[in-house]
Design a protein around this motif. Structure first.
Motif, PDB file in Angstrom:
ATOM      1  N   ALA A  21     -23.680 -51.152 -15.263  1.00  0.00           N
ATOM      2  CA  ALA A  21     -23.144 -49.830 -14.956  1.00  0.00           C
ATOM      3  C   ALA A  21     -23.138 -48.976 -16.212  1.00  0.00           C
ATOM      4  CB  ALA A  21     -21.734 -49.949 -14.382  1.00  0.00           C
ATOM      5  N   PHE A  42     -22.818 -45.820 -17.589  1.00  0.00           N
ATOM      6  CA  PHE A  42     -22.345 -44.471 -17.337  1.00  0.00           C
ATOM      7  C   PHE A  42     -21.730 -43.927 -18.617  1.00  0.00           C
ATOM      8  CE2 PHE A  42     -22.119 -46.546 -13.156  1.00  0.00           C
ATOM      9  CZ  PHE A  42     -22.868 -45.650 -12.398  1.00  0.00           C
ATOM     10  N   SER A  99     -17.785 -49.111 -14.315  1.00  0.00           N
ATOM     11  CA  SER A  99     -17.682 -47.804 -13.671  1.00  0.00           C
ATOM     12  C   SER A  99     -16.292 -47.677 -13.058  1.00  0.00           C
ATOM     13  CB  SER A  99     -18.772 -47.632 -12.611  1.00  0.00           C
ATOM     14  OG  SER A  99     -18.738 -48.706 -11.697  1.00  0.00           O
ATOM     15  N   ASN A 119     -15.580 -41.367 -16.658  1.00  0.00           N
ATOM     16  CA  ASN A 119     -15.636 -42.827 -16.595  1.00  0.00           C
ATOM     17  C   ASN A 119     -14.760 -43.444 -17.691  1.00  0.00           C
ATOM     18  OD1 ASN A 119     -16.472 -45.395 -15.757  1.00  0.00           O
ATOM     19  ND2 ASN A 119     -18.150 -45.426 -17.216  1.00  0.00           N
ATOM     20  N   PRO A 130     -14.605 -47.084 -18.934  1.00  0.00           N
ATOM     21  CA  PRO A 130     -15.120 -48.454 -18.832  1.00  0.00           C
ATOM     22  C   PRO A 130     -14.149 -49.495 -19.399  1.00  0.00           C
ATOM     23  CG  PRO A 130     -16.209 -47.293 -20.615  1.00  0.00           C
ATOM     24  CD  PRO A 130     -15.330 -46.293 -19.932  1.00  0.00           C
TER      25      PRO A 130
END
Length: 120
Positions: A64, A66, A86, A94, A96
């Protein structure tokens, strides 16, 4: 697998834990893969969140990629910090998870996993 990327990386100077090179390549639209290469021996190891499964799955570093994701490491240290996941808040930002790993010469040992606390 990934021979071209590994051959390119082994020609570069170390960027992690004295004599290792961390290399990356893509594995899909929001997926990252990579490896840790021992520049003295040529041995290749999966990234901290990798090593699961066989074939290309072994090399996945984050599924992921992002905003806010990525890795931090230094040539003078065995500590490897990765931000992956995500976890989006209502505004679309976002947040994380953060993972702390220690390189032990033939793989990573997870020291800490800090789960995201999404700010609303």
């Amino acid at each position: 697998m990934f021979r071209t990327r590994l051959n390119e990386a082994i020609k570069q100077p170390p960027n992690f834990a004295d004599h290792y090179r961390v290399a990356y390549w893509g594995c899909g639209s929001m997926c990252g893969a990579g490896a840790v290469i021992d520049l003295r021996t040529g041995d290749v190891y999966p990234p901290p969140l990798g090593g699961k499964g066989k074939g290309w799955e072994r090399w996945i570093s984050c599924t992921a990629l992002f905003q806010g994701t990525g890795d931090k490491f230094r040539v003078s240290s065995r500590l490897f910090v990765t931000r992956c996941g995500s976890n989006f808040d209502k505004s679309g930002k976002n947040w994380p998870d953060v993972f702390y790993f220690l390189w032990e010469g033939n793989g990573f040992r997870e020291l800490l996993h800090v789960r995201s606390k999404i700010e609303q």
